[in-house]
Design an enzyme around this catalytic site. Structure first.
Site: not given
Ligand code: C2E
Ligand code: FE
Ligand code: FE
Ligand code: SIN
Ligand code: SIN
Ligand code: SIN
Length: 391
Positions: A267, A242, A322, A238-239, A293-294
């Site tokens: 991504h 990235k 995810d 799915h990712d 997936h988003h």
């Molecule tokens: P990921 O880390 O695999 O997170 C996937 C999804 O899990 C996120 O999609 C979000 O829906 C949920 N998620 C993860 N952590 C949190 C959280 O702390 N709080 C909440 N409410 N939901 C969470 P999203 O938001 O579309 O993010 C996609 C990807 O973007 C993330 O994949 C990550 O790689 C990156 N990302 C998002 N926010 C940040 C951030 O603040 N800092 C960094 N470095 N990367 C981020």
């Molecule tokens: Fe993703």
């Molecule tokens: Fe993931």
């Protein structure tokens, strides 16, 4: 039966037609239920040996990459491999035709090396090509030493062996296809994991857990076992998009600003672009999953902002898998959440971010999901390694 018995004149009898049918139906029934290549090879060997009263029988499969033939003769013994052009078996493949030889040592095509090593005495050989459903040669059925008083293989033996090959061929071909899919899957997931390892902290067991969560949820919402298995293979990718995200964003230890998050959001479409042109069902499913997936049930997701059942069921399932995994894991930008907090989020997001029906399934299957989480725990060693890479 060994050579000694044979020499002492205890010849066996040909099967009666009724016995032959019984053996054939018995084995074909077992073979068509069997999914593992190894077991099918052994069953086919047994079947061939009984059917034509041979001392030994082997089903050799062609390995086009290594130019070898391989077979499995027994549980716990590694496969045997020979060069695909050697001996009678090799001749059968080259000529794409069956061979009967009743005096092996006077035939120049016979390679006596195996006998020299084993002390066995090959007299008669019968060998015929085995085909898949498209008429491509996939291997050779070979039997050695006729154990009746005739001491020779006949055209009738060839017919019988052909019958065995025909009736077992489909099961064998689908086991081979299945194996190929699994090998491809492992390659792809492994390659992705490796590519991801240096790029983000989401490595190792993340893909494994998302795969298993997706599988459990897919079965839970009532998809067929084969569709659930398809999703299990596809969801780890799915990712994959990235890989196109710059380090400064992907590895940013803190919260992304708005512009950075816009880049991060690409991504999903990038992953779709990478995967969409394949005709393989796994990669097609993976393309859908990468793309969707988003997306959110309420239409507030990305990249397209589609909603409800317009989001493919694979996308809706993988979204839950995810996020469940992301929240439960440390990320560069956040620590893992406690389970209570995660469950609260899923209750709050039921019908908002997530398909309400699949959230219900999620709660129904929670024990199984947690069992997966506890089975595939990211180790601290890996964590420290990651931290040093990311530092
Ligand atoms: P990921 O880390 O695999 O997170 C996937 C999804 O899990 C996120 O999609 C979000 O829906 C949920 N998620 C993860 N952590 C949190 C959280 O702390 N709080 C909440 N409410 N939901 C969470 P999203 O938001 O579309 O993010 C996609 C990807 O973007 C993330 O994949 C990550 O790689 C990156 N990302 C998002 N926010 C940040 C951030 O603040 N800092 C960094 N470095 N990367 C981020
Ligand atoms: Fe993703
Ligand atoms: Fe993931
Ligand atoms: C061959 O096909 O020439 C080898 C037969 C054997 O396995 O002994
Ligand atoms: C896996 O990808 O299934 C295992 C890799 C790891 O040791 O984290
Ligand atoms: C479904 O949502 O149940 C069908 C999958 C699709 O969106 O095509």
């Amino acid at each position: 039966m060994n050579d000694l018995e044979f020499e002492s004149g205890q010849f066996r009898k040909e099967l009666e037609p009724s016995q032959m049918l019984e053996v054939l139906f018995d084995y074909v029934a077992r073979i068509s239920k069997e999914k593992e290549i190894d077991k099918i090879l052994m069953l086919m060997a047994d079947l061939g040996r009984k059917l034509i009263v041979a001392d030994r029988c082997t089903l050799w499969l062609l390995d086009l990459v290594e130019n070898q033939l391989w077979t499995k003769v027994a549980h716990g013994i590694p496969p045997i491999r020979i060069a695909s052009d050697s001996g009678i078996v090799g001749y059968t493949i080259r000529e794409n035709a069956p061979v009967i030889i009743n005096d092996a040592y006077s035939d120049s095509r016979f390679n006596p090396d195996v006998d020299k090593k084993t002390g066995y005495r090959t007299r008669n050989i019968i060998a015929l090509p085995v085909y898949d459903g498209n008429g491509e040669i996939i291997g050779v059925y070979q039997a050695i030493n006729k154990m009746t008083g005739e001491q020779a293989f006949s055209q009738l033996d060839l017919k019988r062996l052909k019958l065995a090959a025909t009736y077992s061929g489909n099961a064998l071909a689908s086991a081979i296809a299945r194996q190929e899919i699994e090998d491809t899957q492992k390659d792809v997931i492994f390659t992705m994991g490796e590519a991801g390892e240096m790029r983000s902290k989401e490595t190792g067991y993340h893909v494994k857990r998302v795969a298993e969560y997706s599988y459990i949820l897919a079965l839970g919402v009532g998809l067929s076992k084969s569709e659930a298995e398809l999703l299990r293979m596809a969801s780890p990718m799915h990712d994959i998009g990235k890989i196109a995200i710059p380090d400064a964003i992907l590895k940013k230890p803190g919260k992304l600003d708005e512009a950075e998050f816009e880049v991060m959001k690409t991504h999903a479409a990038v992953g779709y672009q990478i995967l969409k042109n394949s005709s393989r069902s796994i990669l097609k499913a993976a393309a859908t999953v990468a793309y969707e997936h988003h997306e959110k049930w309420n239409g507030k997701g990305y990249p397209r902002g589609i909603s409800g059942e317009a989001i493919h069921i694979y996308g809706r399932i993988t979204a839950i898998a995810d996020v469940f995994d992301a929240l439960g894991s440390d990320r560069v930008y956040k620590k893992a959440w406690a389970l209570d907090k995660i469950l609260t989020l899923f209750r709050d997001e039921r019908g908002q971010h997530f398909d309400p029906k699949i959230v219900d399934t999620f709660f129904d299957c929670l024990d199984a999901l947690i069992a997966i989480r506890d089975k595939f725990i990211d180790s601290h060693i890996e964590d420290e390694h990651m931290q040093s890479v990311l530092a």
